[in-house]
Every structure is written in structure tokens, then in C-alpha cells.
Write a protein that holds these residues in place. Structure first.
Motif, PDB file in Angstrom:
ATOM      1  N   LYS A  96     -85.966  -7.941-133.523  1.00  0.00           N
ATOM      2  CA  LYS A  96     -85.899  -9.234-132.827  1.00  0.00           C
ATOM      3  C   LYS A  96     -86.424 -10.384-133.677  1.00  0.00           C
ATOM      4  O   LYS A  96     -86.978 -11.353-133.157  1.00  0.00           O
ATOM      5  N   ARG A  98     -86.284 -13.677-135.826  1.00  0.00           N
ATOM      6  CA  ARG A  98     -85.449 -14.866-135.935  1.00  0.00           C
ATOM      7  C   ARG A  98     -86.237 -16.012-136.557  1.00  0.00           C
ATOM      8  O   ARG A  98     -87.445 -16.105-136.387  1.00  0.00           O
ATOM      9  N   GLY A 100     -86.949 -19.871-136.533  1.00  0.00           N
ATOM     10  CA  GLY A 100     -86.850 -20.920-135.528  1.00  0.00           C
ATOM     11  C   GLY A 100     -86.873 -22.331-136.067  1.00  0.00           C
ATOM     12  O   GLY A 100     -86.240 -23.222-135.508  1.00  0.00           O
ATOM     13  N   VAL A 143     -90.906 -18.446-137.871  1.00  0.00           N
ATOM     14  CA  VAL A 143     -90.284 -17.124-137.720  1.00  0.00           C
ATOM     15  C   VAL A 143     -91.101 -16.328-136.708  1.00  0.00           C
ATOM     16  O   VAL A 143     -92.309 -16.522-136.598  1.00  0.00           O
ATOM     17  N   GLY A 145     -90.957 -12.286-134.411  1.00  0.00           N
ATOM     18  CA  GLY A 145     -90.305 -11.002-134.231  1.00  0.00           C
ATOM     19  C   GLY A 145     -91.330  -9.920-133.943  1.00  0.00           C
ATOM     20  O   GLY A 145     -92.474 -10.202-133.581  1.00  0.00           O
TER      21      GLY A 145
END
Length: 154
Positions: A96, A98, A100, A143, A145
Motif C-alpha cells: 500500500k 504511495r 503523496g 510517502v 505505506g
């Protein structure tokens, strides 16, 4: 915040669902970005050409590579936690994840970490650490996750 010290799986498991800590701020400067560009052979102008970025970029500056920001995770993680009595730590995976927001050169970042899950593997444990690398003064993280680590205990 003080570094969390863990000595066993049982101690680690007590933190499931809880915040483990927050790292210190780290400045992401142009020298660090240039070194990362050299190491990865990614010399895209938005990262390394300060004059062009000032003229043509919507940020009016160079920005850090997303993977540079992600690569700071082990350093920032080491400021949050110390796990004793281990033979080895293995980076096992990422879920998960990502990106941002961009990290504009000269910005400061820090990591906030929560123990998402932990599994006892008889002498080892697999941890899922929910992380967020924040940018000072920005609403969106650079970032985030879930990083999975395997700790092999002595």
C-alpha cells in the motif's frame, strides 16, 4: 520522543496498533539528491538541474526523487526503535505504498510509525509497520505505506 527499546517478540507485540514513535527531522538538500541521482542513474532535470527547475518547474525548485524519500526509511526507522537480541533484520516487502507529495529541495522530512501487525514465527517475527514520511509544513505526506520487516531473534 525517546527511541523505543524492544528486547523480545512479546514486548514488540504489546505495541500492535499503537504508534511506535516519530523520528527527528532530516533536511533533504541538493547534495543528497545529486548523490542519489548518481547512484540510481536517474538524472531527470526536475531533480538535478537547479536553474531549469527554477524556470520551468511548478515548484520553482528541484525536488527529491520519490525513491530517495522512500530510501530514507531505514535511517528514520533506526531513530524510532532499537530491537535488541536479534541476529538479523530482513526487509521483507512493502504494501500500500504511495507517493503523496513532492519533497522540494531544502525541505525537512520525518517519519511517524505505527505497528500495524506482528506475527510470531518461532524465533522470528514478521512486523508490518505503517509509516508516513511527513514534510514539514505540508498537509500531505511525501510517502506512506506498510513496510514489512522480519526480525530473527538470538
Amino acid at each position: 520522543m525517546e527511541k523505543l527499546v524492544i528486547n523480545s517478540y512479546e514486548e514488540f507485540a504489546e505495541y500492535q496498533g499503537k504508534q511506535l514513535g516519530v523520528s527527528d527531522w532530516l533536511t533533504v538538500d541538493q547534495d543528497r539528491i545529486n548523490l542519489f541521482a548518481d547512484a540510481t542513474l536517474d538524472h531527470q532535470w526536475i531533480h538535478v538541474d537547479t536553474e531549469r527547475a527554477e524556470r520551468e518547474s511548478q515548484y520553482h525548485s528541484t525536488i527529491a526523487h520519490g525513491y530517495l524519500t522512500l530510501s530514507l526509511l531505514p535511517y528514520l526507522w533506526g531513530q524510532i526503535i532499537q530491537v535488541n537480541n536479534i541476529k538479523m533484520l530482513i526487509n521483507y516487502g512493502m504494501d500500500k505504498m504511495r507517493f503523496g507529495a513532492p519533497v522540494i529541495t531544502g525541505s525537512r522530512v520525518r517519519m511517524v510509525a505505527t505497528l500495524h501487525d506482528i506475527v510470531d514465527l518461532h524465533g522470528m517475527c514478521r512486523t508490518g509497520v505503517k509509516f508516513k514520511i511527513e514534510i514539514e509544513g505540508e498537509r500531505k505526506p511525501a510517502v506512506e505505506g506498510i513496510a514489512t520487516f522480519v526480525y530473527i531473534f538470538k
